[in-house]
Design a protein around this motif. Sequence first.
Motif, PDB file in Angstrom:
ATOM      1  N   SER A 168       0.561   3.835  -3.119  1.00 14.00           N
ATOM      2  CA  SER A 168      -0.281   5.168  -2.718  1.00 14.00           C
ATOM      3  C   SER A 168       0.144   6.362  -3.400  1.00 14.00           C
ATOM      4  O   SER A 168      -0.688   7.378  -3.817  1.00 14.00           O
ATOM      5  CB  SER A 168      -0.017   5.343  -1.008  1.00 14.00           C
ATOM      6  OG  SER A 168       1.355   5.708  -0.845  1.00 14.00           O
ATOM      7  N   PRO A 213       0.721  -1.363   0.011  1.00 12.25           N
ATOM      8  CA  PRO A 213      -0.208  -0.123  -0.052  1.00 12.25           C
ATOM      9  C   PRO A 213       0.766   1.076  -0.218  1.00 12.25           C
ATOM     10  O   PRO A 213       0.394   2.144  -0.533  1.00 12.25           O
ATOM     11  CB  PRO A 213      -1.009  -0.137   1.249  1.00 12.25           C
ATOM     12  CG  PRO A 213      -0.829  -1.484   1.679  1.00 12.25           C
ATOM     13  CD  PRO A 213       0.515  -1.961   1.142  1.00 12.25           C
ATOM     14  N   ALA A 254      -1.357   9.180  -1.257  1.00 10.29           N
ATOM     15  CA  ALA A 254      -0.358   9.275  -0.451  1.00 10.29           C
ATOM     16  C   ALA A 254      -0.418   9.961   1.082  1.00 10.29           C
ATOM     17  O   ALA A 254      -0.094   9.682   2.021  1.00 10.29           O
ATOM     18  CB  ALA A 254       0.882   9.820  -0.931  1.00 10.29           C
ATOM     19  N   ILE A 266      -5.238   4.720   3.298  1.00 15.31           N
ATOM     20  CA  ILE A 266      -4.069   3.638   3.413  1.00 15.31           C
ATOM     21  C   ILE A 266      -4.295   2.436   4.354  1.00 15.31           C
ATOM     22  O   ILE A 266      -4.154   1.536   4.327  1.00 15.31           O
ATOM     23  CB  ILE A 266      -2.658   4.237   3.585  1.00 15.31           C
ATOM     24  CG1 ILE A 266      -2.149   5.044   2.386  1.00 15.31           C
ATOM     25  CG2 ILE A 266      -1.581   3.254   4.111  1.00 15.31           C
ATOM     26  CD1 ILE A 266      -1.018   6.069   2.939  1.00 15.31           C
TER      27      ILE A 266
END
Length: 75
Positions: A42, A38, A48, A54
């Motif tokens: 991301s 992840p 992100a 996430i």
Amino acid sequence: MYNQCRSCKNTETSFCVLTLLFFVQHYLTMVGGTLSTPFILSGPMCFANNTLVISEVLSTIFFASGLVTLLQSTF
């Protein structure tokens, strides 16, 4: 075999110690591979900075890994 209780020499590594070492190795490899996905994805998937997304991706990956492990060990 490895762990003959009374015939095991001091120079031999017992079966339980090897099993524990292999478990730790497998666990670290699995967690590293599962947790890194992840965070690597991301950036390209544009979430992100969103920790909620996430964490949702992490929980989905853990669920899918558990489901696949259950299926592989059953069939």
